[in-house]
Design a protein around this motif. Structure first.
Motif, PDB file in Angstrom:
ATOM      1  N   GLY A 126       0.959  -0.992   0.186  1.00  0.00           N
ATOM      2  CA  GLY A 126       0.300  -0.024  -0.031  1.00  0.00           C
ATOM      3  C   GLY A 126       0.966   0.727   0.117  1.00  0.00           C
ATOM      4  N   ARG A 127       0.879   2.744   0.906  1.00  0.00           N
ATOM      5  CA  ARG A 127       0.747   3.438   0.711  1.00  0.00           C
ATOM      6  C   ARG A 127       2.507   3.738   1.171  1.00  0.00           C
ATOM      7  NH1 ARG A 127      -2.965   5.646   6.076  1.00  0.00           N
ATOM      8  NH2 ARG A 127      -0.967   5.010   7.367  1.00  0.00           N
ATOM      9  N   THR A 132      -1.429  14.817   6.119  1.00  0.00           N
ATOM     10  CA  THR A 132      -2.211  15.514   6.801  1.00  0.00           C
ATOM     11  C   THR A 132      -2.089  16.969   6.423  1.00  0.00           C
ATOM     12  OG1 THR A 132      -1.896  13.653   8.425  1.00  0.00           O
ATOM     13  CG2 THR A 132      -3.493  15.601   8.611  1.00  0.00           C
ATOM     14  N   LEU A 133      -3.225  17.527   6.228  1.00  0.00           N
ATOM     15  CA  LEU A 133      -3.504  18.994   6.026  1.00  0.00           C
ATOM     16  C   LEU A 133      -4.219  19.212   7.477  1.00  0.00           C
ATOM     17  CD1 LEU A 133      -4.311  19.383   2.420  1.00  0.00           C
ATOM     18  CD2 LEU A 133      -2.591  19.823   2.778  1.00  0.00           C
ATOM     19  N   THR A 163      -6.610  13.914   6.313  1.00  0.00           N
ATOM     20  CA  THR A 163      -5.413  11.960   5.452  1.00  0.00           C
ATOM     21  C   THR A 163      -5.786  11.757   4.267  1.00  0.00           C
ATOM     22  OG1 THR A 163      -4.655  12.580   8.438  1.00  0.00           O
ATOM     23  CG2 THR A 163      -3.850  10.909   7.332  1.00  0.00           C
ATOM     24  N   LEU A 164      -4.176  12.175   3.673  1.00  0.00           N
ATOM     25  CA  LEU A 164      -4.133  10.899   2.502  1.00  0.00           C
ATOM     26  C   LEU A 164      -3.373  10.114   2.199  1.00  0.00           C
ATOM     27  CD1 LEU A 164      -4.710  14.338   2.131  1.00  0.00           C
ATOM     28  CD2 LEU A 164      -4.672  13.239  -0.713  1.00  0.00           C
ATOM     29  N   ASP A 165      -3.792   9.334   1.903  1.00  0.00           N
ATOM     30  CA  ASP A 165      -2.404   8.006   1.678  1.00  0.00           C
ATOM     31  C   ASP A 165      -1.491   9.040   0.976  1.00  0.00           C
ATOM     32  OD1 ASP A 165      -3.635   6.058   3.289  1.00  0.00           O
ATOM     33  OD2 ASP A 165      -5.149   5.143   1.656  1.00  0.00           O
ATOM     34  N   ALA A 166      -0.116   8.401   1.394  1.00  0.00           N
ATOM     35  CA  ALA A 166       1.256   9.302   0.062  1.00  0.00           C
ATOM     36  C   ALA A 166       2.063   8.283  -0.517  1.00  0.00           C
ATOM     37  CB  ALA A 166       2.241  10.046   1.198  1.00  0.00           C
ATOM     38  N   LYS A 185      -3.524  10.242  -2.539  1.00  0.00           N
ATOM     39  CA  LYS A 185      -4.929   9.686  -2.658  1.00  0.00           C
ATOM     40  C   LYS A 185      -5.966  10.386  -0.690  1.00  0.00           C
ATOM     41  CE  LYS A 185      -7.366   7.131  -4.560  1.00  0.00           C
ATOM     42  NZ  LYS A 185      -7.857   4.857  -4.742  1.00  0.00           N
ATOM     43  N   ALA A 186      -7.046  10.692  -1.047  1.00  0.00           N
ATOM     44  CA  ALA A 186      -8.220  11.073  -0.196  1.00  0.00           C
ATOM     45  C   ALA A 186      -9.787   9.903  -0.642  1.00  0.00           C
ATOM     46  CB  ALA A 186      -7.985  11.958   0.014  1.00  0.00           C
TER      47      ALA A 186
END
Length: 231
Positions: A126-127, A132-133, A163-166, A185-186
């Protein structure tokens, strides 16, 4: 003497235990690099550009935009991720169509959004980490069968965050494999209502996929620097 021997044994045992503490017990570190894992640390401006349409869904319908970017800055240790610009539109547009037979516009509130972070934390299959914004807040104007309503939403995480996966550019599990850039990706991330019309749904969900680039030359405004995340 016996007391001395007991103290000495306790100290020796503590030292031995310290020696064999596994490295995983220590706090993980994060480094943002130029180009790849061997590249120099990168601090500076970053741009997240849509590479798949963003969608915002509520009980009233789904709005989609196919053009968008988020600009900000970050330190090489992943701290101080601050958002300075947030722009989304549609081509043709500029308003984004929605499934309620109308259109929607979304505008950032309270920029800059400060206090975010990039954190390394690879997941097998996966990531490579998270992005995180913090202090996220947006307003929307939506038209449709219900008329026109104005709503405000904020991030549902700690500190009004999302929070998005990087993903690194060489991760085979990155969302868009035809693009060899770092990506975020969110998927159906929740936003909570912060104000607006009584017609505004209590929550909205946000889904989007971005590519991430920095500046090769600081301050140039040209985003062509590949980025890579490690521990």
């Amino acid at each position: 003497m016996k007391h001395f021997r007991n103290v000495a044994a306790a100290v020796a045992a503590a030292a031995l235990a310290f020696t064999f503490v596994p490295t995983s017990a220590w706090a993980a570190t994060t480094t943002v690099h130029r180009d790849n894992a061997a590249g120099a640390p990168y601090s500076g401006k970053v741009r997240s550009t849509l590479i798949a349409p963003v969608s915002i869904t509520t009980s009233l319908g789904t709005a989609t935009c196919n053009v968008g970017q988020i600009d900000g800055t970050v330190q090489s240790n992943g701290t101080a991720l601050n958002v300075t610009a947030y722009n989304f539109s549609n081509n043709p547009g500029p308003q984004c169509p929605n499934s309620a037979g109308g259109s929607s516009t979304v505008t950032a509130v309270g920029l800059p959004w400060t206090g975010g972070n990039v954190t390394y934390g690879a997941v097998s299959g996966g990531r490579d980490g998270t992005l995180t914004l913090s202090n996220v807040k947006v307003s929307s104007v939506t038209t449709g069968w219900f008329g026109t309503i104005n709503c405000t939403y904020r991030g549902s995480g700690a500190g009004n965050s999302i929070t998005l996966d990087a993903f690194n550019s060489d991760n085979p599990n990155r969302p868009v494999t035809t693009i060899a850039q770092a990506q975020a990706k969110a998927t159906s991330y929740t936003l909570n209502k912060d104000g607006g019309s009584f017609l505004c749904p209590g929550t909205a969900t946000f889904s989007a996929t971005f590519q991430l680039l920095g500046e090769t030359v600081a301050g140039s405004g040209v985003y062509n620097q590949k980025l890579h995340l490690t521990s």
